[in-house]
Design a protein around this motif. Sequence first.
Motif, PDB file in Angstrom:
ATOM      1  N   ILE A  54      25.303   2.659 -22.565  1.00 56.69           N
ATOM      2  CA  ILE A  54      24.163   3.295 -23.240  1.00 56.69           C
ATOM      3  C   ILE A  54      23.524   4.298 -22.263  1.00 56.69           C
ATOM      4  N   HIS A  55      23.543   3.960 -20.987  1.00 59.53           N
ATOM      5  CA  HIS A  55      23.201   4.922 -19.930  1.00 59.53           C
ATOM      6  C   HIS A  55      24.487   5.218 -19.159  1.00 59.53           C
ATOM      7  N   GLY A  56      24.979   6.452 -19.283  1.00 58.33           N
ATOM      8  CA  GLY A  56      26.312   6.791 -18.778  1.00 58.33           C
ATOM      9  C   GLY A  56      26.467   6.684 -17.275  1.00 58.33           C
ATOM     10  N   ASN A  57      25.356   6.755 -16.540  1.00 54.62           N
ATOM     11  CA  ASN A  57      25.429   6.704 -15.072  1.00 54.62           C
ATOM     12  C   ASN A  57      25.263   5.278 -14.535  1.00 54.62           C
ATOM     13  N   GLU A  58      25.284   4.298 -15.425  1.00 56.16           N
ATOM     14  CA  GLU A  58      25.213   2.896 -14.993  1.00 56.16           C
ATOM     15  C   GLU A  58      26.629   2.339 -15.090  1.00 56.16           C
ATOM     16  N   LEU A  59      27.328   2.398 -13.960  1.00 57.98           N
ATOM     17  CA  LEU A  59      28.775   2.211 -13.985  1.00 57.98           C
ATOM     18  C   LEU A  59      29.237   0.750 -13.982  1.00 57.98           C
TER      19      LEU A  59
ATOM     20  N   PHE B 244      24.459  -4.299 -21.786  1.00 55.59           N
ATOM     21  CA  PHE B 244      24.566  -4.481 -20.332  1.00 55.59           C
ATOM     22  C   PHE B 244      24.333  -3.169 -19.603  1.00 55.59           C
ATOM     23  N   HIS B 245      23.430  -3.233 -18.630  1.00 57.17           N
ATOM     24  CA  HIS B 245      22.989  -2.058 -17.879  1.00 57.17           C
ATOM     25  C   HIS B 245      23.034  -2.350 -16.386  1.00 57.17           C
ATOM     26  N   SER B 246      22.732  -1.288 -15.578  1.00 58.92           N
ATOM     27  CA  SER B 246      22.425  -1.515 -14.163  1.00 58.92           C
ATOM     28  C   SER B 246      21.156  -0.752 -13.832  1.00 58.92           C
ATOM     29  N   THR B 247      20.510  -1.180 -12.777  1.00 59.42           N
ATOM     30  CA  THR B 247      19.228  -0.603 -12.392  1.00 59.42           C
ATOM     31  C   THR B 247      19.216  -0.367 -10.888  1.00 59.42           C
TER      32      THR B 247
HETATM   33 ZN   LIG Z   1      20.158   1.387 -18.480  1.00 64.44          ZN
END
Ligand SMILES: [Zn+2]
Length: 246
Positions: A70-75, A149-152
């Motif tokens: 959903i956020h392309g830069n959260e690999l 699922f994301h990263s921060t």
């Molecule tokens: Zn995110």
Amino acid sequence: MHFRKVENFDNLEMSYISDFSGAYIARNKNLLNELNLNPLTQFILEKSVFGTPIFKLGSCGNRLLILSGIHGNELPPQIANVKLLNELIKEDLNNTLYFIPFASPKSTMNNERTFNSIDLNRSAHINNSLSNLIIKAILDLKINFVGDFHSTARNANPGFESVFSSKSPTPESFLIANYISRDVGCDVISFDYSGSTYRGAVEDVCNLKGIPAITAEVLCPFANVARGSVERSFAQMKSFLSYFGV
Ligand SMILES: [Zn+2]
């Protein structure tokens, strides 16, 4: 929404969320370096050229969605999702699993947070935005539970390993978040009511529609893959599935 069987990969079916979000994900070298380029992974990358693919395994029990990108830069979660699909394709499943490893291939290729300058986790309530098409697919497929699922990054929001949830109007969101938190050892962030602080997160839009959903975060610098981050995102996904006995 029509799924078709995939040749060469027994058990696997696929369809498309959209046909305007595709791109050459392999151009993102930070991502590519971390993928195991076996035939299934190559197949996923090839299909992502034409839009946002959704994959399906199994045909009974609960219908669960594992969503990333959903956020392309959260690999890390995107890599973990591909890894999960590779692992579970060999299993005899007691649930129906849907996978969207790359929600926005174009954003992933560009290693950027937004899609055409739109934050997909602030626009899921806007008719026909890319993330709204994911919501429509969730409804159309009667998916019961959603893990996003994301990263921060350390200095970003939330900036620590956590699972977002809300207690109302869909309390099972909170129960799932607590389960994952205990299981993998990260914090729970819970809101009393979904979408009360900002609008348009995929998790909140699902919870507001009565589909229990959580957002899970691992710590990692944006646009990069920190050591251990893929494994921790993978563990969050496995924990989400284990809540349902997968
Ligand atoms: Zn995110």
